[in-house]
Scaffold this active site. Sequence first.
Site, short mmCIF file in Angstrom:
data_model
loop_
_atom_site.label_atom_id
_atom_site.label_comp_id
_atom_site.label_asym_id
_atom_site.label_seq_id
_atom_site.Cartn_x
_atom_site.Cartn_y
_atom_site.Cartn_z
N TRP A 1 39.12 30.87 24.40
CA TRP A 1 39.69 32.20 24.67
C TRP A 1 39.71 33.00 23.35
CZ3 TRP A 1 44.28 34.32 22.65
CH2 TRP A 1 44.57 35.60 23.14
N ASP B 1 45.58 49.48 33.36
CA ASP B 1 45.45 48.02 33.35
C ASP B 1 46.66 47.40 34.03
OD1 ASP B 1 45.07 45.19 31.97
OD2 ASP B 1 43.27 46.32 31.47
N ASP B 2 46.95 46.19 33.73
CA ASP B 2 48.02 45.39 34.33
C ASP B 2 49.37 46.13 34.32
OD1 ASP B 2 49.45 43.28 35.28
OD2 ASP B 2 48.92 41.88 33.67
N LYS C 1 38.87 46.95 37.35
CA LYS C 1 38.69 45.82 36.43
C LYS C 1 39.24 44.60 37.16
CE LYS C 1 40.32 44.28 31.85
NZ LYS C 1 41.15 44.74 30.70
N TRP C 2 38.38 43.65 37.39
CA TRP C 2 38.73 42.45 38.18
C TRP C 2 38.97 41.31 37.19
CZ3 TRP C 2 36.64 41.19 43.58
CH2 TRP C 2 36.93 39.88 43.94
N ASP C 3 40.21 40.93 37.06
CA ASP C 3 40.59 39.94 36.05
C ASP C 3 40.82 38.57 36.69
OD1 ASP C 3 41.28 39.01 33.53
OD2 ASP C 3 42.73 40.60 33.15
N ASN D 1 43.05 35.29 35.09
CA ASN D 1 43.67 34.87 33.84
C ASN D 1 44.07 33.41 33.73
OD1 ASN D 1 43.67 36.95 31.86
ND2 ASN D 1 44.88 38.17 33.27
N ASP E 1 38.95 39.15 24.93
CA ASP E 1 40.23 39.80 24.62
C ASP E 1 40.34 40.10 23.13
OD1 ASP E 1 41.25 40.13 27.11
OD2 ASP E 1 42.45 38.30 27.10
#
Length: 729
Positions: free
Chosen positions: A201, A368-369, A477-479, A481, A549
């Site tokens: 990551w 975003d989130d 935006k398809w995340d 996590n 990221d």
Amino acid sequence: MSIRFFESRKLFILSGETISYVFYIDANGRPVHLHFGGKVLGEEGLVPQEIRKGHSSFSPWGPGENPKDSPDALMLEFSGFNSGDFRIGSATVLTENGSQITDALYVSHRIYPGKEASAGLPCAYAGKTGNVETLEVTLRDTACNVEFILRYSVFEDCDTIVRSVRTVNRSASPVVLRRLMSAQLDLPHTAFDFIQLSGSWARERHAERTPLHPGIQSIRSVRGASGHQNSPAIALGAHDATEYSGDVCGALLAYSGNFLIEAECEQYGTARLVLGINPETFSWTLAPGEAFETPEACLTFSGEGIGRMSRNFHDFMRNHLIRDGWARKKRPLLVNSWEAAYFDFDAEKLLGIAKSAAELGIEMLVLDDGWFGARNDDTTSLGDWFVNTAKIGDLGELVRKINALGLKFGLWFEPEMISEKSVLYGEHPDWVLHEPGRRRSIGRQQMVLDMSRPEVVQYLFDTIAGVLRSASIEYIKWDMNRNLTEVYSAALPPDRQGEVAHRYVLGVYRLHEMLLEAFPGLLIEGCSGGGGRFDAGMLGYVPQIWCSDDTDAMERIRIQLGTSLFYPVSAMGAHVSVCPNHITGRTTPFVTRGNIALSGTFGYELDLTKLSKEERELVRVQVAEYHRYHDLIACGDLYRLSSAFSLNAFDAWMYVSRNRREALITVVSRFSEPNCGVRFVRPRGLDPETAYEVDGMRVSGATLMALGIQVKLPAGDGASRLYYLRALS
Ligand code: GLA
């Protein structure tokens, strides 16, 4: 014609512009590999490699067969299991009587123009450029009556061959696939380096190169996604291959789940490469008459080093994998709210950023989130895809205001995840991947939805589509996590649990398909904690993927150049972010942050309302550069020129337009060096006969490529420059 068949020898020659792939069917019906490399012109001289194996009794053969035709000693296009070839193989089928013996021989073949699509999987398509032809070779295991159809599609314009296998159970009883790889490639020697993209990551896709050695060398994932740790793509380069010279085979998988790529150096001095779905986490039951398709494996060969391999794959993905013309299309220049505000925003703050964005020529705000459910940190609400009106008011109204400023609007989702603290989890605790009676592992406070269940995919489609219909949302935006654990589905019987990991990936693909069908023109950016699912499978659905990221420009050089080994720059999400960088704490000049993000989709990831006057001016310059250089970068040929860790104390790479009338070189010095000689960067790919203007000088392409351009950079770590070359003559 790119595929030729020579009846007398049952010989197939598949050719691109500069490559050929050759195999034949031997007297026993085995598909024997002959050549993958430079182009051959006819069948003359195509003789099989004779392995000096001394007819060892440890390499067995079939009754009535010539011992030299032992399947253990031939270079084969396909190998079964437990039937004489002891190397890593392509297929293992478990039949009702408990046997896993698998051994398939030639039955027939057909050649047709174009390429058929496999439903439910990312698929290369013929498109408008170049000739595309397909060969299907049907093999059958007559004992268990299972058929294997080996598919080869030749994409002539980019020297790429796409392979996959379709298996059909022609017997009257169910069988279980224990292993079914997409492609097997036998190479005549082992003097190769295994070149892979590995990392973690925030440190994805660093290129690593190690020599092949006796035994098996492999990369794999059991994470449920391709992962940050290894990308499903490798190159086998001759030991002496460089960026610009030497033989290199590239192989990658258009798949986003658990994969395996392995290379085996075996006893007779050949190397076998096999790639496909990772058998460790896979089994699949086929009822009588049912079929199974593997993901596609894409192979290319370059006789001009690693750089040409990359360009072949870039062309392949831009022309034949990324859909709807997106690869070359300009994407809206965006600002993303994540590093600007994290979870701490309201409508007013977003409108403030949007206003600054509009003033600076930025074209889209991505929220975003943190906009849904009751989410103000990462502990809640995944799965509750309804707007947090207490936080941002009415989404439709907010978007109208943003649109009124002249900006488009985009929104973040993390469809595959669920928070324990969510309405959805209260209603459907069994929708989580889990095994009853065992703990449910947590990662970033979240669990993973069982995407193998059609009702989960339908719920996600309905809720996400509801949000998309409520406002003018042109991008998502398809995340994703976290990775998958306790991969067990409450909806499948015990004997089908081996299917869950692959069905999960099919569910992810299906949801993309449903959204793209319902919202044509929707731009989806893939993401998985940065680049945790950056693969050719996702690129079959989305034209861009957030690369990492880690937005630190210096770190991004290595990540983006590594990524460029296989994937086109037009697919790499890259933004200018604030300094000190939130992950590394490093400060890099604003100009350099822009120059490096330009080698990607380009955008901003910072609070534009907090920029200084000078920085605002620099943003204006960068926005202009984005428009000016977009086509060159997104559609041009990439040449990696120099690495800071070699003779030159700088990294450099360039783009050359297809007609060679324009080029752009980026040079970055990571560390400032006192009293060092001024070094040259030597461009590649120019037309030697053409005169170019660069830095106010008129120089021929030949001289530029022979001598180079003297690199003069301002002092200071992280200094950088763009050199634009324009044809004059
Ligand atoms: C991941 C993404 C980031 C951001 C956050 C939001 O880490 O890679 O860009 O969207 O999630 O939670």
